[in-house]
Design an enzyme around this catalytic site. Structure first.
Site, short mmCIF file in Angstrom:
data_model
loop_
_atom_site.label_atom_id
_atom_site.label_comp_id
_atom_site.label_asym_id
_atom_site.label_seq_id
_atom_site.Cartn_x
_atom_site.Cartn_y
_atom_site.Cartn_z
N HIS A 50 1.03 -1.11 -0.02
CA HIS A 50 0.46 0.39 -0.20
C HIS A 50 0.80 1.45 0.00
O HIS A 50 0.28 1.78 -0.16
CB HIS A 50 -1.22 -0.22 1.17
CG HIS A 50 -1.96 -1.30 1.17
ND1 HIS A 50 -3.20 -1.47 0.21
CD2 HIS A 50 -2.49 -1.83 1.75
CE1 HIS A 50 -3.85 -2.19 0.64
NE2 HIS A 50 -3.46 -2.86 1.62
N ARG A 75 7.21 -6.26 2.75
CA ARG A 75 5.82 -6.57 2.43
C ARG A 75 5.68 -6.75 1.47
O ARG A 75 5.68 -5.20 0.79
CB ARG A 75 5.01 -6.21 3.26
CG ARG A 75 3.76 -6.59 2.30
CD ARG A 75 2.61 -6.77 2.91
NE ARG A 75 1.80 -5.30 3.06
CZ ARG A 75 0.83 -4.57 3.83
NH1 ARG A 75 -0.13 -5.61 4.28
NH2 ARG A 75 -0.07 -3.41 3.84
N ASP A 89 16.71 -9.80 -3.31
CA ASP A 89 17.31 -9.96 -4.21
C ASP A 89 18.35 -8.74 -3.75
O ASP A 89 19.82 -8.30 -4.10
CB ASP A 89 18.20 -10.05 -6.10
CG ASP A 89 18.34 -11.67 -6.81
OD1 ASP A 89 18.04 -12.63 -5.92
OD2 ASP A 89 17.73 -11.28 -7.55
#
Length: 267
Positions: A50, A75, A89
């Site tokens: 979000h 997240r 990565d």
């Protein structure tokens, strides 16, 4: 040259003698992430679902937060293997994958974090911050030990499948999101409705029954305290954007007459 990575959120939870308390970093700003990181809280969620975050902004936030004794979690926006690969990565060790509703979805999230043959994470350790450009000895062989996976249950189907989700090998923790859970139950905006709270408690019991740690999002202090009493192992108690908004409103309320504030709000 050989480097060691820091411990994961899984390790922090295993070593903890109390529930771990955290907050959300939602702005995409490395300055505010650093302010959050120095708060004394246990963990910080850098939100790519979000919040207005890109790979570059998440990377910089991970770099600045690394100077502080706090566990950074990232997240991802969805249970999408390409984005999971990219976030791993750039050096995220602690992932939260949202909207997990079944054991199969949880298993797919696990597979996205694991190198073959255990999963299908693409191999790019020589190119990536995750292995510090091949400066972490043995990273390809034990990469999963450097990654902690939290899956997020946010709907009624996920609550019903919570035991099976938590039992998936490679799922380290489960995080409950009462806001979307309430919406899925036809109770939009009613995160503290008794039926929603009961569903959260049932999820706690199912996850603990599977031998895993469970957390919850609870920005309301009374709700947070109640969930801690109910056995939450980790909890998010605020978000930087919400705290800034309420503090700014408090300044306006203190120093600007109410009629003027109303007039300004109508512009």
């Amino acid at each position: 040259m050989s480097l060691r990575l820091t411990g994961t959120f899984r390790d922090a939870l295993a070593a903890a003698s109390r529930p771990l308390v955290g907050m959300w970093a939602c702005t995409g700003s490395p300055v505010l992430a650093e302010v959050d990181a120095g708060s004394g809280l246990d963990w910080l969620l850098i939100d790519g679902e979000h919040g207005p975050n890109t790979l570059e902004s998440i990377l910089v936030q991970l770099q600045v937060v690394a100077a502080y004794p706090i566990s950074p979690l990232v997240r991802v926006p969805w249970n999408e293997p390409v984005f999971i690969k990219q976030v791993l990565d750039i050096g995220a060790q602690n992932l939260i994958v949202p909207m997990i509703s079944s054991a199969d979805e949880a298993a797919a999230a696990v597979a996205a974090t694991r190198y073959p043959p255990a999963g299908f994470r693409g191999v790019g350790s020589a190119l990536a911050r995750s292995a510090r450009w091949n400066r972490v000895d043995g990273y390809l062989g034990d990469g999963s030990s450097h990654v902690s996976l939290t899956v997020q249950i946010e709907n009624a189907a996920g609550v019903d499948a919570a035991a099976a989700i938590a039992a998936v090998d490679g799922v380290d923790q489960v995080f409950v999101g009462p806001s979307d859970l309430a919406a899925s139950m036809g109770l939009l905006g009613q995160q503290t409705h008794p039926e929603v709270v009961d569903a959260v408690h049932r999820t706690f019991a199912a996850v603990h029954g599977a031998g895993k740690k469970v957390g919850v999002n609870a920005f309301d202090p009374a709700a947070a305290e109640a969930y801690l009493q109910a056995g939450a192992d980790f909890i998010a108690v605020g978000a930087d954007v919400a705290m800034l908004a309420r503090a700014a409103e408090g300044l306006a309320a203190r120093f600007i007459p109410a009629a003027d504030r109303t007039e300004r709000a109508s512009y």
